[in-house]
Design an enzyme around this catalytic site. Structure first.
Site, PDB file in Angstrom:
ATOM      1  N   LYS A  66       2.636  -6.882  -5.167  1.00 52.88           N
ATOM      2  CA  LYS A  66       1.797  -5.748  -4.982  1.00 52.88           C
ATOM      3  C   LYS A  66       1.311  -4.846  -6.070  1.00 52.88           C
ATOM      4  O   LYS A  66       0.901  -3.622  -5.803  1.00 52.88           O
ATOM      5  CB  LYS A  66       2.333  -4.679  -3.938  1.00 52.88           C
ATOM      6  CG  LYS A  66       3.136  -5.566  -2.705  1.00 52.88           C
ATOM      7  CD  LYS A  66       1.817  -6.097  -2.015  1.00 52.88           C
ATOM      8  CE  LYS A  66       2.239  -7.503  -1.554  1.00 52.88           C
ATOM      9  NZ  LYS A  66       1.079  -8.472  -1.405  1.00 52.88           N
ATOM     10  N   SER A  67       1.301  -5.502  -7.325  1.00 52.78           N
ATOM     11  CA  SER A  67       0.722  -4.983  -8.391  1.00 52.78           C
ATOM     12  C   SER A  67      -0.508  -4.969  -9.028  1.00 52.78           C
ATOM     13  O   SER A  67      -1.064  -4.970  -9.940  1.00 52.78           O
ATOM     14  CB  SER A  67       1.714  -4.863  -9.700  1.00 52.78           C
ATOM     15  OG  SER A  67       3.025  -4.570  -9.305  1.00 52.78           O
ATOM     16  N   THR A  69      -1.458  -9.028  -8.320  1.00 49.35           N
ATOM     17  CA  THR A  69      -1.177 -10.306  -8.835  1.00 49.35           C
ATOM     18  C   THR A  69      -2.324 -11.128  -8.342  1.00 49.35           C
ATOM     19  O   THR A  69      -3.002 -11.950  -9.237  1.00 49.35           O
ATOM     20  CB  THR A  69      -0.087 -10.696  -8.029  1.00 49.35           C
ATOM     21  OG1 THR A  69       0.978  -9.882  -7.874  1.00 49.35           O
ATOM     22  CG2 THR A  69       0.471 -12.226  -8.611  1.00 49.35           C
ATOM     23  N   THR A  70      -2.874 -10.994  -7.248  1.00 45.24           N
ATOM     24  CA  THR A  70      -4.133 -11.781  -6.503  1.00 45.24           C
ATOM     25  C   THR A  70      -5.440 -11.574  -7.610  1.00 45.24           C
ATOM     26  O   THR A  70      -6.132 -12.413  -7.726  1.00 45.24           O
ATOM     27  CB  THR A  70      -4.258 -11.556  -5.137  1.00 45.24           C
ATOM     28  OG1 THR A  70      -3.296 -11.154  -4.473  1.00 45.24           O
ATOM     29  CG2 THR A  70      -5.093 -12.612  -4.448  1.00 45.24           C
ATOM     30  N   HIS A 131       6.690 -13.948 -10.537  1.00 43.67           N
ATOM     31  CA  HIS A 131       7.418 -12.327 -10.103  1.00 43.67           C
ATOM     32  C   HIS A 131       8.706 -12.205 -10.829  1.00 43.67           C
ATOM     33  O   HIS A 131       9.351 -11.125 -10.644  1.00 43.67           O
ATOM     34  CB  HIS A 131       7.543 -11.942  -8.453  1.00 43.67           C
ATOM     35  CG  HIS A 131       6.059 -11.681  -7.856  1.00 43.67           C
ATOM     36  ND1 HIS A 131       5.170 -10.970  -8.359  1.00 43.67           N
ATOM     37  CD2 HIS A 131       5.649 -12.184  -6.638  1.00 43.67           C
ATOM     38  CE1 HIS A 131       4.241 -10.938  -7.331  1.00 43.67           C
ATOM     39  NE2 HIS A 131       4.413 -11.947  -6.373  1.00 43.67           N
ATOM     40  N   SER A 161       1.690  -0.452  -0.730  1.00 38.24           N
ATOM     41  CA  SER A 161       1.032  -1.584  -0.358  1.00 38.24           C
ATOM     42  C   SER A 161       2.192  -2.741   0.132  1.00 38.24           C
ATOM     43  O   SER A 161       1.787  -3.145   1.173  1.00 38.24           O
ATOM     44  CB  SER A 161       0.555  -1.922  -1.848  1.00 38.24           C
ATOM     45  OG  SER A 161       0.068  -3.278  -1.716  1.00 38.24           O
TER      46      SER A 161
HETATM   47  P1  PAP Z   1       1.106 -10.191  -4.319  1.00 32.09           P
HETATM   48  O1  PAP Z   1       2.092  -9.701  -5.468  1.00 32.09           O
HETATM   49  O2  PAP Z   1       1.966 -10.444  -3.124  1.00 32.09           O
HETATM   50  O3  PAP Z   1       0.407 -11.380  -4.668  1.00 32.09           O
HETATM   51  P2  PAP Z   1      -0.718  -8.430  -5.020  1.00 32.09           P
HETATM   52  O4  PAP Z   1      -1.943  -9.267  -5.057  1.00 32.09           O
HETATM   53  O5  PAP Z   1       0.009  -7.938  -6.171  1.00 32.09           O
HETATM   54  O6  PAP Z   1      -0.016  -8.949  -3.892  1.00 32.09           O
HETATM   55  O7  PAP Z   1      -1.085  -6.872  -4.372  1.00 32.09           O
HETATM   56  C1  PAP Z   1      -1.832  -6.935  -3.246  1.00 32.09           C
HETATM   57  C2  PAP Z   1      -2.637  -5.494  -3.653  1.00 32.09           C
HETATM   58  O8  PAP Z   1      -4.043  -5.827  -4.463  1.00 32.09           O
HETATM   59  C3  PAP Z   1      -3.275  -4.710  -2.487  1.00 32.09           C
HETATM   60  O9  PAP Z   1      -3.213  -3.538  -2.484  1.00 32.09           O
HETATM   61  P3  PAP Z   1      -3.462  -2.542  -1.309  1.00 32.09           P
HETATM   62  O10 PAP Z   1      -2.419  -2.879  -0.423  1.00 32.09           O
HETATM   63  O11 PAP Z   1      -3.140  -1.252  -2.003  1.00 32.09           O
HETATM   64  O12 PAP Z   1      -4.761  -2.493  -0.885  1.00 32.09           O
HETATM   65  C4  PAP Z   1      -4.681  -5.538  -2.350  1.00 32.09           C
HETATM   66  O13 PAP Z   1      -5.678  -4.871  -1.597  1.00 32.09           O
HETATM   67  C5  PAP Z   1      -4.999  -5.615  -3.925  1.00 32.09           C
HETATM   68  N1  PAP Z   1      -5.966  -6.458  -4.204  1.00 32.09           N
HETATM   69  C6  PAP Z   1      -6.200  -7.796  -3.943  1.00 32.09           C
HETATM   70  N2  PAP Z   1      -7.207  -8.246  -4.504  1.00 32.09           N
HETATM   71  C7  PAP Z   1      -7.988  -7.115  -5.326  1.00 32.09           C
HETATM   72  C8  PAP Z   1      -9.069  -7.214  -5.975  1.00 32.09           C
HETATM   73  N3  PAP Z   1      -9.683  -8.138  -6.166  1.00 32.09           N
HETATM   74  N4  PAP Z   1      -9.344  -6.027  -6.820  1.00 32.09           N
HETATM   75  C9  PAP Z   1      -8.455  -4.998  -6.681  1.00 32.09           C
HETATM   76  N5  PAP Z   1      -7.295  -5.190  -6.024  1.00 32.09           N
HETATM   77  C10 PAP Z   1      -6.837  -5.955  -5.321  1.00 32.09           C
END
Ligand code: PAP
Length: 317
Positions: A66-67, A69-70, A131, A161
């Site tokens: 949730k930092s 990653t995506t 992770h 998140s």
């Molecule tokens: P993961 O570690 O499970 O892969 P990760 O991608 O780190 O998750 O975190 C998801 C967060 O990144 C979400 O934040 P939120 O819950 O505060 O909304 C998600 O919305 C955000 N996120 C995903 N894609 C993007 C992007 N392209 N730009 C900025 N934030 C993004």
């Protein structure tokens, strides 16, 4: 995976347990809390430690869940592969127009630990994510001269998140957590791959020791100034943008392609894996959503823990 779970079941039985966020329990292994018998699980971390072979040309994207990653996966995939798949003008066959970034850049602890031939033969540089905390990384990564990018995010936004993510993906057998319960667990360091502060500190210290191999970034800084951070990332990864690319808008093309809005649109439907919808990775994508969830008291408690844990370190959000 069933074989892996079975191989490490005796070690699992010896680990301390705590209440889980999405699964019944989290298990403490090498100072960090892990899920068990899931795609990202303590057994897979052990298997990665035992079997994974890094290459010096590899790129690793390390994060606490949730930092960002995506987002980081999308940016680095687009940047490194920009000659194969153009970002300006955008190639109509660009993988990010149809695939979740998680399918473009795999986690070593989900499938790569089995050294699938496709990854073993993949052209260089291979891009992976993880992770896994710094102190639990497979020795072959630490021994190689590969590059690691670490992205961290304000703990309060990580908490919020993760709370929403867990609510969407919690196993049926696991009772739901209130936000207050989640806050208590997070403050004690109990979250998948937590404690938050130790995870961040570990990579931060590593980035100071090995600045040519480890780049430390924050989600907030990336949001504030994506252009300069994307240029910085490309330089660090050995693929700096040429003047011509900059003039032609390639940097902006990558940023646009990987924007929250674009990725959310592409990932409205479908699943990353069975049972994990693409859209759970795109919620708000903002800095500071914590103000809508945390009480003043909760905020102060987390500020105090963060201040104590990060004392003397140059980490700000
Ligand atoms: P993961 O570690 O499970 O892969 P990760 O991608 O780190 O998750 O975190 C998801 C967060 O990144 C979400 O934040 P939120 O819950 O505060 O909304 C998600 O919305 C955000 N996120 C995903 N894609 C993007 C992007 N392209 N730009 C900025 N934030 C993004």
């Amino acid at each position: 995976m069933a074989l892996i779970f079975d191989r490490y079941k005796d070690r699992l039985a010896t680990l301390p347990k705590e209440r889980g966020w999405m699964t019944e329990n989290l298990y403490m292994y090498q100072g960090y809390w892990h899920q068990s018998m899931r795609r990202i699980s303590v057994e897979n971390v052990m298997a990665v430690q035992d079997t994974f072979k890094a290459r010096p040309t590899d790129i690793y994207l390390a994060t606490l869940p949730k930092s960002g990653t995506t987002w980081l996966k999308a940016l680095v995939f687009a940047m490194v592969n920009r000659n194969r798949y153009k970002c300006k003008p955008l190639s109509t066959d660009h993988p990010l127009l149809v695939s979740n970034p998680h399918n473009c850049v795999p986690f070593i602890e989900t499938k790569v630990f089995i050294n699938m031939p496709t990854y073993a033969d993949a052209h260089s540089p291979r891009i992976f994510a993880t992770h896994i905390p710094y102190t639990s990384l497979p020795q072959s990564i630490l021994d190689s001269s590969c590059r690691i990018v670490y992205l961290c995010r304000n703990p309060k936004d990580v908490l919020v998140s993760m709370f929403h993510f867990a609510n969407k993906l919690r196993e049926k057998s696991c009772s739901p957590l209130t936000f207050e319960e989640t806050f208590e667990l997070f403050s004690k360091g109990v979250m998948p791959m937590g404690p938050y502060w130790d995870h961040v500190k570990g990579y931060h210290e590593f980035s100071l020791e090995c600045s040519e191999n480890v780049l430390f970034l924050t989600y907030e800084d990336m949001k504030r100034d994506a252009t300069n951070n994307v240029k910085r990332l490309a330089k660090f990864l050995g693929c700096p943008f040429t003047k011509e690319e900059e003039v032609n808008g390639v940097v902006q093309g990558i940023i646009e392609l990987c924007s929250f809005e674009n990725l959310r649109e592409v990932n409205k439907q479908g699943n990353v894996f069975e049972g994990i919808p693409n859209n759970v990775f795109f919620r708000e994508g903002n800095v500071g959503d914590w103000t809508n969830h945390l009480t003043d008291e909760m905020s102060q408690i987390l500020d105090q823990i963060t201040q104590e844990k990060f004392q003397g370190l140059d980490i700000s959000f």
